[in-house]
Design a protein around this motif. Structure first.
Motif, mmCIF file in Angstrom:
data_model
loop_
_atom_site.group_PDB
_atom_site.id
_atom_site.type_symbol
_atom_site.label_atom_id
_atom_site.label_comp_id
_atom_site.label_asym_id
_atom_site.label_seq_id
_atom_site.Cartn_x
_atom_site.Cartn_y
_atom_site.Cartn_z
ATOM 1 N N GLY A 1 0.766 -1.060 0.137
ATOM 2 C CA GLY A 1 0.006 0.060 0.095
ATOM 3 C C GLY A 1 0.813 1.211 -0.012
ATOM 4 O O GLY A 1 2.026 1.058 -0.165
ATOM 5 N N SER B 1 0.224 9.390 -6.179
ATOM 6 C CA SER B 1 -0.578 8.556 -5.155
ATOM 7 C C SER B 1 -1.864 8.019 -6.108
ATOM 8 O O SER B 1 -2.125 6.933 -5.823
ATOM 9 C CB SER B 1 -1.226 9.470 -4.227
ATOM 10 O OG SER B 1 -0.189 10.281 -3.639
ATOM 11 N N TYR C 1 -2.210 4.068 -6.367
ATOM 12 C CA TYR C 1 -3.419 3.438 -5.709
ATOM 13 C C TYR C 1 -3.959 2.495 -6.733
ATOM 14 O O TYR C 1 -4.600 1.424 -6.666
ATOM 15 C CB TYR C 1 -4.435 4.687 -5.336
ATOM 16 C CG TYR C 1 -5.609 4.094 -4.847
ATOM 17 C CD1 TYR C 1 -5.794 4.064 -3.389
ATOM 18 C CD2 TYR C 1 -6.950 3.744 -5.714
ATOM 19 C CE1 TYR C 1 -7.166 3.501 -2.894
ATOM 20 C CE2 TYR C 1 -7.982 3.449 -5.344
ATOM 21 C CZ TYR C 1 -8.099 3.301 -3.900
ATOM 22 O OH TYR C 1 -9.265 2.630 -3.274
ATOM 23 N N ASN D 1 -4.512 -1.234 -6.495
ATOM 24 C CA ASN D 1 -5.838 -1.950 -6.447
ATOM 25 C C ASN D 1 -6.712 -2.658 -7.536
ATOM 26 O O ASN D 1 -6.447 -2.087 -8.618
ATOM 27 C CB ASN D 1 -6.910 -0.811 -5.837
ATOM 28 C CG ASN D 1 -6.201 -0.451 -4.349
ATOM 29 O OD1 ASN D 1 -6.926 -1.265 -3.286
ATOM 30 N ND2 ASN D 1 -5.515 0.487 -3.917
#
Lengths: 110, 137
Positions: free
Chosen positions: A27, A102, A106, A110
């Motif tokens: 993450g 970011s 992300y 994901n």
């Protein structure tokens, strides 16, 4: 996803810790406040920041983060690089701003 | 096990050294990693507070079978209003300290969130002592 794969997909520069890119990234955490990262980032995350001083590596090491990505073309201080090598936590960099990086990270994770 | 670490006010190059050594020691002792994480956050924040606000300080670390006690004693300005200092976002840090990403007003709340017991003794113009306890079980 391995840090190496993220580096390639996002075209990141490696400032230090080239031999540590096999780390698994679970993450990310985006913040320029060290106490925020200290209190809320988790092990195995990539830290996105514009802070370049040595204490950033101190925090990354204490929190067992997977690595640091410096944004907007910022470069790490010499003592930050030295600590990165001894702690085995890579520092990468990009010209992107924190928001853009970011978002891309992300989406990758994901 | 008992350790002491000296902390010098204003010297950010050594901020985190005590936390790093305590982390290594707790790992060697086989303490649960979720407990180690809490100790590290609390101690690091306490260390940074001494560096950012005080003239000097000493960290006393006492590790026993059931938990860890940290006493962080500094000579410094003290805290005039402890409940205000405990408020998330409140900070008296200098602008140069804030530029480094410290002084976000999260230090004492982070300690409180991670400690099983947390007590502040403070005298204005003399100094502050933090008592932090984290149990291993």
């Amino acid at each position: 996803m391995k840090l190496k794969e993220i580096k390639e997909k996002l075209d990141l520069k490696v400032f230090s810790g080239e031999s540590e890119l096999d780390k698994e990234v679970i993450g990310g955490y985006t913040s320029d406040l060290l106490s925020d990262v200290m209190g809320h980032a988790n092990e195995g995350q990539l830290w996105i920041t514009l802070q370049t001083h040595k204490n950033v590596m101190g925090v990354a090491s204490l929190k067992d983060l997977a690595g640091i990505i410096l944004v907007k073309g910022f470069t790490p201080d010499a003592d930050t690089v030295a600590l990165s090598k001894s702690e085995g936590i890579p520092i990468l960099g990009t010209e992107m701003e924190a928001f853009e990086l970011s978002g891309k990270l992300y989406n990758l994770l994901n | 096990m008992y350790f002491e670490y000296k902390v010098v006010g204003g010297d950010f190059t050594i901020a985190g050294v005590a936390s790093s050594q305590v982390k290594k020691t707790l790992k060697q002792l086989g303490i649960d990693s979720s407990i180690i994480k809490r100790v590290v956050v609390a101690l690091y924040e306490a260390e940074v507070n001494v560096v950012a606000h005080a003239y000097e300080g000493v960290i006393y670390v006492d590790i026993k079978g059931d938990g860890i006690k940290l006493k962080v004693e500094d000579k410094g300005p003290g805290i005039p209003d402890v409940s205000l200092a405990m408020t998330k976002g409140f900070s008296t840090a200098s602008s140069s300290v804030r530029e480094m990403g410290f002084g976000a007003g999260m230090g004492l709340p982070n300690i409180s969130d991670n400690a099983d017991s947390f007590r502040i003794e403070t005298v204005v113009d003399k100094g502050t002592t933090l008592h932090i306890e984290i149990k291993f079980h």
